[in-house]
Design a protein around this motif. Structure first.
Motif, PDB file in Angstrom:
ATOM      1  N   VAL A  80     -24.204  -9.359  10.634  1.00 25.99           N
ATOM      2  CA  VAL A  80     -23.554  -8.245   9.732  1.00 25.99           C
ATOM      3  C   VAL A  80     -22.244  -8.478   9.488  1.00 25.99           C
ATOM      4  O   VAL A  80     -21.214  -8.439  10.281  1.00 25.99           O
ATOM      5  N   ASN A  81     -21.706  -8.700   8.250  1.00 20.83           N
ATOM      6  CA  ASN A  81     -20.474  -9.231   7.800  1.00 20.83           C
ATOM      7  C   ASN A  81     -19.835  -7.720   7.351  1.00 20.83           C
ATOM      8  O   ASN A  81     -19.972  -7.198   6.102  1.00 20.83           O
ATOM      9  N   ASN A  82     -18.926  -6.886   8.173  1.00 16.68           N
ATOM     10  CA  ASN A  82     -18.483  -5.690   8.037  1.00 16.68           C
ATOM     11  C   ASN A  82     -16.926  -5.526   8.054  1.00 16.68           C
ATOM     12  O   ASN A  82     -16.552  -4.774   7.443  1.00 16.68           O
ATOM     13  N   ALA A  83     -16.286  -6.388   8.527  1.00 13.71           N
ATOM     14  CA  ALA A  83     -14.728  -6.554   8.928  1.00 13.71           C
ATOM     15  C   ALA A  83     -14.183  -6.267   7.471  1.00 13.71           C
ATOM     16  O   ALA A  83     -14.557  -6.784   6.355  1.00 13.71           O
ATOM     17  N   GLY A  84     -13.224  -5.411   7.271  1.00 14.88           N
ATOM     18  CA  GLY A  84     -12.671  -5.180   6.244  1.00 14.88           C
ATOM     19  C   GLY A  84     -11.365  -4.173   6.267  1.00 14.88           C
ATOM     20  O   GLY A  84     -11.511  -3.418   7.182  1.00 14.88           O
ATOM     21  N   PHE A  85     -10.562  -4.085   5.337  1.00 13.32           N
ATOM     22  CA  PHE A  85      -9.484  -3.315   5.117  1.00 13.32           C
ATOM     23  C   PHE A  85      -8.772  -2.977   3.734  1.00 13.32           C
ATOM     24  O   PHE A  85      -9.214  -3.980   3.009  1.00 13.32           O
ATOM     25  N   SER A  86      -8.301  -2.408   3.485  1.00 12.81           N
ATOM     26  CA  SER A  86      -7.526  -2.238   1.970  1.00 12.81           C
ATOM     27  C   SER A  86      -6.049  -1.793   2.171  1.00 12.81           C
ATOM     28  O   SER A  86      -5.545  -1.382   3.209  1.00 12.81           O
ATOM     29  N   ARG A  87      -5.281  -2.163   0.878  1.00 19.44           N
ATOM     30  CA  ARG A  87      -4.013  -1.554   0.807  1.00 19.44           C
ATOM     31  C   ARG A  87      -3.834  -1.045  -0.370  1.00 19.44           C
ATOM     32  O   ARG A  87      -4.117  -1.426  -1.316  1.00 19.44           O
ATOM     33  N   THR A  88      -3.250   0.160  -0.260  1.00 11.96           N
ATOM     34  CA  THR A  88      -3.300   1.272  -1.562  1.00 11.96           C
ATOM     35  C   THR A  88      -1.933   1.556  -2.243  1.00 11.96           C
ATOM     36  O   THR A  88      -1.656   2.391  -2.769  1.00 11.96           O
ATOM     37  N   GLY A 143      -6.364   0.940  -9.892  1.00 11.00           N
ATOM     38  CA  GLY A 143      -5.087   0.646  -9.785  1.00 11.00           C
ATOM     39  C   GLY A 143      -4.372   1.313  -8.622  1.00 11.00           C
ATOM     40  O   GLY A 143      -4.871   2.312  -8.232  1.00 11.00           O
ATOM     41  N   GLY A 144      -3.661   0.373  -7.833  1.00  9.51           N
ATOM     42  CA  GLY A 144      -3.059   0.757  -6.590  1.00  9.51           C
ATOM     43  C   GLY A 144      -3.995   0.105  -5.409  1.00  9.51           C
ATOM     44  O   GLY A 144      -3.221  -0.371  -4.405  1.00  9.51           O
ATOM     45  N   ASP A 145      -5.206  -0.075  -5.651  1.00  8.80           N
ATOM     46  CA  ASP A 145      -5.923  -0.558  -4.408  1.00  8.80           C
ATOM     47  C   ASP A 145      -6.585  -1.857  -5.268  1.00  8.80           C
ATOM     48  O   ASP A 145      -7.932  -2.003  -5.359  1.00  8.80           O
ATOM     49  N   THR A 146      -5.922  -2.662  -5.885  1.00  7.22           N
ATOM     50  CA  THR A 146      -6.228  -3.563  -6.868  1.00  7.22           C
ATOM     51  C   THR A 146      -7.045  -4.685  -6.490  1.00  7.22           C
ATOM     52  O   THR A 146      -8.146  -5.033  -7.556  1.00  7.22           O
ATOM     53  N   LEU A 147      -7.117  -5.270  -5.463  1.00  6.52           N
ATOM     54  CA  LEU A 147      -8.208  -6.171  -5.094  1.00  6.52           C
ATOM     55  C   LEU A 147      -9.435  -6.116  -4.462  1.00  6.52           C
ATOM     56  O   LEU A 147     -10.359  -6.617  -4.029  1.00  6.52           O
ATOM     57  N   TYR A 148      -9.399  -4.762  -3.756  1.00  6.19           N
ATOM     58  CA  TYR A 148     -10.348  -4.244  -2.830  1.00  6.19           C
ATOM     59  C   TYR A 148     -11.927  -4.233  -3.746  1.00  6.19           C
ATOM     60  O   TYR A 148     -12.512  -4.860  -3.376  1.00  6.19           O
TER      61      TYR A 148
END
Length: 260
Positions: A80-88, A143-148
């Motif tokens: 299960v590939n679940n790891a993740g986070f975001s930058r807003t 926009g603001g969380d551009t890469l997620y």
């Protein structure tokens, strides 16, 4: 079953669901304490549990993780590939190192772990790979969380391609695309207050609901699963609306969050 990002949220819920269905579990994340607490909880149900800490933002983490698991004499039949986070905070305001870490954790690491483990699964004629993507991967980027969103879109497409490639081998590959889910994800990226006020309760799901959908979809070897009727509708709108309307929709979403 190896579950990345298992310390909380959807990852922990998936670990619980797989354990409840008889799977031994290997839990990995950066934080040891919550992993050990979850491992103790699951071990009480009679399954074997193992904790291996890893920071997948380190480019060397995936092969090290694989080597450590092998050194313990453990076999991986599920991933299960679940790891993740975001930058807003916005593309220009985000540290490039954080962008690089997002790409490594949510794009490079899932690809590498799948590449390392899938051949062994194919050789045994059995395996499960569940990639936790997002509804954001089916919508125009925000926009603001551009890469997620773009990262999650890649993960969806890669999962679908691998699903087709491994069809008939006994290895199931599924992309899970949850929408808003009640986890600590929004606490970590600092948007809990905004998203809670911006969207009604009926748009939210629990991590347990999402995990149930993901588990069942992977067992049925579906290439993609989007939990919740509202999220299925939003995914369809994102796919079929003209670009101008779709961009206006997600642009309004971003402005609504900033105003609250």
């Amino acid at each position: 079953m190896l579950v990345t990002g298992a310390s909380a949220g959807i990852g922990a819920a998936l670990a619980r669901f797989y354990a409840a269905n008889g799977w031994d579990v290997i839990l990995t994340a950066r934080r040891r304490a919550p992993l050990e607490a979850l491992a103790a909880e699951l071990a009480a149900t009679g399954v074997s549990t193992t904790v291996v800490t890893a920071d997948l933002s380190d480019p060397l983490a995936p092969p090290r993780l694989v080597d450590e698991i092998a050194a313990r004499g453990l076999r991986i039949d599920g991933l299960v590939n679940n790891a993740g986070f975001s930058r807003t905070s916005g593309f220009l305001q985000t540290d490039p190192a954080d962008h690089a870490a997002m790409i490594r954790v949510m794009l490079a690491a899932p690809v590498e772990l799948a590449r390392l483990y899938a051949p062994m699964m194919v050789e045994r004629g059995f395996g499960r790979i569940l990639n936790v993507a997002s509804l954001a991967g089916e919508m125009p980027a925000t926009g603001g969380d551009t890469l997620y969103g773009p990262i999650k879109s890649f993960l969806i497409k890669a999962s679908q391609g691998l699903h087709l490639e491994l069809r008939g081998t006994g290895v199931h590959v599924t992309a899970l695309c949850p929408g808003y889910t009640l986890t600590e994800f929004h606490d970590v990226n600092g948007t809990r207050e905004q998203v809670s006020a911006a969207y009604p309760a009926w748009m939210w799901q629990t991590a347990e609901q999402v995990a149930r959908v993901g588990y069942r979809a992977c067992e049925l070897n579906r290439p993609k699963a989007t939990p919740g009727a509202a999220n299925v509708l939003l995914a369809a709108l994102g796919k079929h609306l003209p670009d101008a309307l779709a961009l206006a929709m997600v642009g309004g979403h971003a402005r609504r969050l900033r105003r609250i």
